[in-house]
Design a protein around this motif. Structure first.
Motif, PDB file in Angstrom:
ATOM      1  N   PRO A  68       0.653  -1.526  -0.079  1.00 36.77           N
ATOM      2  CA  PRO A  68      -0.229   0.589   0.249  1.00 36.77           C
ATOM      3  C   PRO A  68       0.750   1.374  -0.165  1.00 36.77           C
ATOM      4  O   PRO A  68       2.116   1.636   0.828  1.00 36.77           O
ATOM      5  N   GLY A  69       0.606   2.027  -0.464  1.00 42.72           N
ATOM      6  CA  GLY A  69       1.197   3.734  -0.626  1.00 42.72           C
ATOM      7  C   GLY A  69       2.279   3.453  -1.620  1.00 42.72           C
ATOM      8  O   GLY A  69       3.091   4.677  -1.807  1.00 42.72           O
ATOM      9  N   THR A  70       2.880   2.201  -2.657  1.00 44.21           N
ATOM     10  CA  THR A  70       4.444   2.255  -2.718  1.00 44.21           C
ATOM     11  C   THR A  70       3.851   2.376  -4.459  1.00 44.21           C
ATOM     12  O   THR A  70       4.402   2.519  -5.090  1.00 44.21           O
ATOM     13  N   GLY A  71       3.357   1.730  -5.082  1.00 38.41           N
ATOM     14  CA  GLY A  71       3.163   1.220  -5.830  1.00 38.41           C
ATOM     15  C   GLY A  71       3.622  -0.136  -7.058  1.00 38.41           C
ATOM     16  O   GLY A  71       3.913  -0.186  -7.848  1.00 38.41           O
ATOM     17  N   SER A  72       4.809  -0.456  -5.684  1.00 41.08           N
ATOM     18  CA  SER A  72       5.484  -1.838  -5.970  1.00 41.08           C
ATOM     19  C   SER A  72       4.217  -2.999  -5.292  1.00 41.08           C
ATOM     20  O   SER A  72       2.847  -2.720  -4.495  1.00 41.08           O
ATOM     21  N   SER A  73       5.226  -4.557  -5.315  1.00 43.95           N
ATOM     22  CA  SER A  73       4.324  -5.282  -4.869  1.00 43.95           C
ATOM     23  C   SER A  73       5.616  -6.077  -4.776  1.00 43.95           C
ATOM     24  O   SER A  73       6.225  -6.136  -4.492  1.00 43.95           O
ATOM     25  N   GLY A  74       5.099  -7.170  -3.715  1.00 44.56           N
ATOM     26  CA  GLY A  74       6.451  -7.669  -3.429  1.00 44.56           C
ATOM     27  C   GLY A  74       4.966  -9.482  -3.059  1.00 44.56           C
ATOM     28  O   GLY A  74       4.192  -9.848  -3.787  1.00 44.56           O
ATOM     29  N   HIS A  75       6.004 -10.979  -3.538  1.00 38.46           N
ATOM     30  CA  HIS A  75       5.589 -12.038  -3.293  1.00 38.46           C
ATOM     31  C   HIS A  75       6.234 -12.856  -2.399  1.00 38.46           C
ATOM     32  O   HIS A  75       7.464 -12.718  -2.226  1.00 38.46           O
ATOM     33  N   LEU A  76       5.412 -14.162  -2.346  1.00 34.41           N
ATOM     34  CA  LEU A  76       6.161 -15.263  -0.855  1.00 34.41           C
ATOM     35  C   LEU A  76       7.707 -15.891  -1.587  1.00 34.41           C
ATOM     36  O   LEU A  76       7.244 -15.963  -3.337  1.00 34.41           O
ATOM     37  N   VAL A  77       8.853 -15.194  -1.072  1.00 31.89           N
ATOM     38  CA  VAL A  77       9.771 -16.720  -1.710  1.00 31.89           C
ATOM     39  C   VAL A  77      10.009 -17.348  -1.003  1.00 31.89           C
ATOM     40  O   VAL A  77      10.408 -18.302  -1.617  1.00 31.89           O
ATOM     41  N   GLY A  78       9.995 -18.031   0.030  1.00 30.16           N
ATOM     42  CA  GLY A  78       9.400 -19.806   0.825  1.00 30.16           C
ATOM     43  C   GLY A  78      10.668 -19.403   1.270  1.00 30.16           C
ATOM     44  O   GLY A  78       9.615 -21.296   1.376  1.00 30.16           O
ATOM     45  N   GLY A  79      12.004 -19.142   1.545  1.00 27.28           N
ATOM     46  CA  GLY A  79      12.854 -20.196   2.096  1.00 27.28           C
ATOM     47  C   GLY A  79      12.580 -20.151   3.148  1.00 27.28           C
ATOM     48  O   GLY A  79      12.474 -21.519   3.660  1.00 27.28           O
ATOM     49  N   ILE A  80      12.455 -19.536   4.203  1.00 25.61           N
ATOM     50  CA  ILE A  80      11.970 -19.919   5.621  1.00 25.61           C
ATOM     51  C   ILE A  80      10.658 -20.929   5.883  1.00 25.61           C
ATOM     52  O   ILE A  80      10.637 -22.490   6.499  1.00 25.61           O
ATOM     53  N   LEU A  81       9.877 -20.590   5.882  1.00 27.85           N
ATOM     54  CA  LEU A  81       8.830 -21.808   5.472  1.00 27.85           C
ATOM     55  C   LEU A  81       9.023 -23.068   4.934  1.00 27.85           C
ATOM     56  O   LEU A  81       8.692 -24.367   5.142  1.00 27.85           O
ATOM     57  N   LEU A  82       9.811 -23.860   3.871  1.00 33.02           N
ATOM     58  CA  LEU A  82      10.110 -24.411   3.302  1.00 33.02           C
ATOM     59  C   LEU A  82      10.955 -25.191   4.334  1.00 33.02           C
ATOM     60  O   LEU A  82      11.438 -26.382   4.311  1.00 33.02           O
ATOM     61  N   SER A  83      11.992 -24.382   4.791  1.00 34.68           N
ATOM     62  CA  SER A  83      12.910 -24.435   5.680  1.00 34.68           C
ATOM     63  C   SER A  83      12.001 -25.094   6.929  1.00 34.68           C
ATOM     64  O   SER A  83      12.771 -26.013   7.372  1.00 34.68           O
ATOM     65  N   ALA A  84      10.743 -24.712   7.266  1.00 35.89           N
ATOM     66  CA  ALA A  84      10.220 -24.984   8.766  1.00 35.89           C
ATOM     67  C   ALA A  84      10.042 -26.431   8.415  1.00 35.89           C
ATOM     68  O   ALA A  84       9.707 -27.446   9.319  1.00 35.89           O
ATOM     69  N   ILE A  85       9.368 -26.847   7.467  1.00 35.17           N
ATOM     70  CA  ILE A  85       8.617 -27.573   7.111  1.00 35.17           C
ATOM     71  C   ILE A  85       9.987 -29.443   6.123  1.00 35.17           C
ATOM     72  O   ILE A  85      10.173 -30.099   7.081  1.00 35.17           O
ATOM     73  N   LEU A  86      10.885 -28.519   5.251  1.00 33.55           N
ATOM     74  CA  LEU A  86      11.788 -29.554   5.142  1.00 33.55           C
ATOM     75  C   LEU A  86      13.829 -29.615   5.900  1.00 33.55           C
ATOM     76  O   LEU A  86      13.786 -30.892   5.437  1.00 33.55           O
ATOM     77  N   GLY A  87      13.442 -28.614   7.033  1.00 34.00           N
ATOM     78  CA  GLY A  87      14.894 -28.756   6.891  1.00 34.00           C
ATOM     79  C   GLY A  87      15.974 -27.997   5.784  1.00 34.00           C
ATOM     80  O   GLY A  87      15.395 -28.054   5.281  1.00 34.00           O
ATOM     81  N   PRO A  88      16.788 -27.206   6.434  1.00 33.81           N
ATOM     82  CA  PRO A  88      17.077 -26.576   5.282  1.00 33.81           C
ATOM     83  C   PRO A  88      18.533 -26.562   4.272  1.00 33.81           C
ATOM     84  O   PRO A  88      18.314 -25.707   3.385  1.00 33.81           O
ATOM     85  N   TRP A  89      18.703 -27.525   4.125  1.00 33.70           N
ATOM     86  CA  TRP A  89      19.428 -28.213   2.859  1.00 33.70           C
ATOM     87  C   TRP A  89      18.078 -28.479   2.027  1.00 33.70           C
ATOM     88  O   TRP A  89      18.427 -28.305   0.613  1.00 33.70           O
ATOM     89  N   ALA A  90      17.490 -29.383   2.686  1.00 34.93           N
ATOM     90  CA  ALA A  90      16.429 -29.209   1.534  1.00 34.93           C
ATOM     91  C   ALA A  90      15.528 -29.081   1.254  1.00 34.93           C
ATOM     92  O   ALA A  90      15.145 -28.522  -0.334  1.00 34.93           O
ATOM     93  N   ALA A  91      15.316 -27.659   1.652  1.00 34.63           N
ATOM     94  CA  ALA A  91      14.875 -26.494   1.536  1.00 34.63           C
ATOM     95  C   ALA A  91      15.720 -25.857   0.498  1.00 34.63           C
ATOM     96  O   ALA A  91      15.054 -25.043  -0.605  1.00 34.63           O
ATOM     97  N   LEU A  92      16.970 -25.554   0.689  1.00 27.70           N
ATOM     98  CA  LEU A  92      17.776 -25.011  -0.932  1.00 27.70           C
ATOM     99  C   LEU A  92      17.260 -25.344  -2.133  1.00 27.70           C
ATOM    100  O   LEU A  92      17.760 -24.946  -2.730  1.00 27.70           O
ATOM    101  N   ILE A  93      17.939 -27.586  -2.097  1.00 27.72           N
ATOM    102  CA  ILE A  93      17.353 -27.374  -2.790  1.00 27.72           C
ATOM    103  C   ILE A  93      15.858 -27.643  -4.083  1.00 27.72           C
ATOM    104  O   ILE A  93      15.837 -27.652  -5.328  1.00 27.72           O
ATOM    105  N   THR A  94      14.726 -27.649  -2.904  1.00 27.38           N
ATOM    106  CA  THR A  94      13.949 -27.028  -3.197  1.00 27.38           C
ATOM    107  C   THR A  94      14.017 -25.707  -4.067  1.00 27.38           C
ATOM    108  O   THR A  94      13.150 -25.806  -4.957  1.00 27.38           O
ATOM    109  N   LEU A  95      14.186 -25.416  -3.418  1.00 28.16           N
ATOM    110  CA  LEU A  95      13.913 -23.570  -3.548  1.00 28.16           C
ATOM    111  C   LEU A  95      14.664 -23.323  -5.063  1.00 28.16           C
ATOM    112  O   LEU A  95      14.194 -22.605  -6.187  1.00 28.16           O
TER     113      LEU A  95
END
Length: 328
Positions: A68-95
């Motif tokens: 809001p108020g910027t004219g910009s947008s963003g999207h989910l990257v997903g690194g933290i979500l993937l790491s919380a479910i897969l663990g960091p190394w598997a998350a890295l490969i997945t992302l």
């Protein structure tokens, strides 16, 4: 990042770092069954879970939310979500798999910039923000407030590190007229807001998983594995959710430029930075032109195709992991 921001030396350096870390990640996942912490069949279930979570993140990344108020947008990257479910190394490969398919099949992100994009979006989130911020803050049976705090702080940290890296890589490349200080003044604040949005979305997903399927979370799964039937149902539910998101994104996604595009436009104008392409840039563009089956994907069909591609790539890799485990 696009190729216009990356010079050949930066391409080589970021590509080498990303490849080396992905090699370590592949070794970690492949040999997980030899680690006592990966007990109760977790090593056999991790790759199918990588596949459906990769499809979910691919679909989620297609939905840009307005700042809001910027004219910009963003999207989910997903690194933290993937790491919380897969663990960091598997998350890295997945992302990284998601970023590779976006680059090659959909021309989203430059081919020469692929190593930088993996470093900026996957490595900083999965291997820095997750172990240093998210994991220490999260506890078993964490309260909603703790989940929210851990998710927002880690997401902001990961995105801010990535935004800083983009400006450093652009400055080191030296092929565009983007003043580093001015570029940074736009990149860091806008990615702060994007990180907060990502953190809120991440917290919401983790809260739902913790409440209804806690065994899908990385640490919980090792202590309390789900039965094969329940695990299969959970995978099917995630895959279906990914397809639904991918199939409906064009109706809800913001058309505003993302944080990087917005920052470049603020510094260099709507036309963006001008860089004289050399032979390597032209070769990279030619490769991407041949591999991109759906360039500038902006349809629901592309979302469904992308989710399916992620599933095929990760499930195909699972055969290599399992074959290696048997030989070992």
């Amino acid at each position: 990042m696009s190729d216009a921001l990356v010079s050949p030396p930066v391409f080589v350096a970021t590509g080498a770092v990303s490849l080396a870390l992905l090699g370590v990640a592949a070794w970690k996942v492949k040999h997980a069954k030899n680690d006592r912490r990966e007990a109760d069949g977790d090593s056999e279930r991790i790759v199918p879970l990588m596949g459906v979570m990769g499809a979910f993140v691919f679909a989620a990344q297609m939905i840009n939310f307005s700042i809001p108020g910027t004219g910009s947008s963003g999207h989910l990257v997903g690194g933290i979500l993937l790491s919380a479910i897969l663990g960091p190394w598997a998350a890295l490969i997945t992302l990284a798999s998601v970023l590779v398919i976006q680059c090659l099949a959909f021309a989203d992100g430059g081919f020469m910039a692929l190593g930088a994009n993996i470093l900026n979006m996957a490595v900083f989130s999965c291997l820095v923000a997750y172990p240093l911020i998210f994991k220490p803050l999260m506890k078993p049976d964490a309260s909603p407030g703790r989940i929210l705090a851990a998710s927002v702080l880690a997401s902001v940290a990961g995105l801010e590190l990535g935004a800083l890296a983009v400006t450093v890589e652009t400055e080191a490349s030296g092929i565009t007229a983007l003043p580093m200080g001015q570029f940074l003044l736009f990149m860091l604040p806008i990615h702060l807001f994007i990180g907060i949005g990502e953190g809120l979305a991440t917290a919401a997903v983790i809260y739902v998983v913790q409440r209804y399927k806690p065994e899908l979370l990385s640490g919980v799964r090792r202590r309390k594995p789900a039965g094969k039937r329940k695990f299969g149902k959970a995978l099917a539910a995630i895959a279906l959710t990914a397809l639904l998101i991918g199939g409906s994104f064009s109706w809800v996604a913001s058309s505003d430029p993302d944080g990087l595009e917005w920052s470049i436009a603020k510094v260099a104008g709507p036309a963006g930075p001008e860089a004289e392409p050399d032979g390597l840039h032209r070769t990279a563009a030619a490769v991407q032109e041949k591999t991109a089956v759906m360039p500038d994907y902006n349809t629901s069909f592309a979302g469904i195709v992308g989710c399916g591609a992620i599933l095929l790539v990760v499930f195909g890799a699972s055969r290599l992991f399992r074959a290696g485990q048997k030989q070992g």
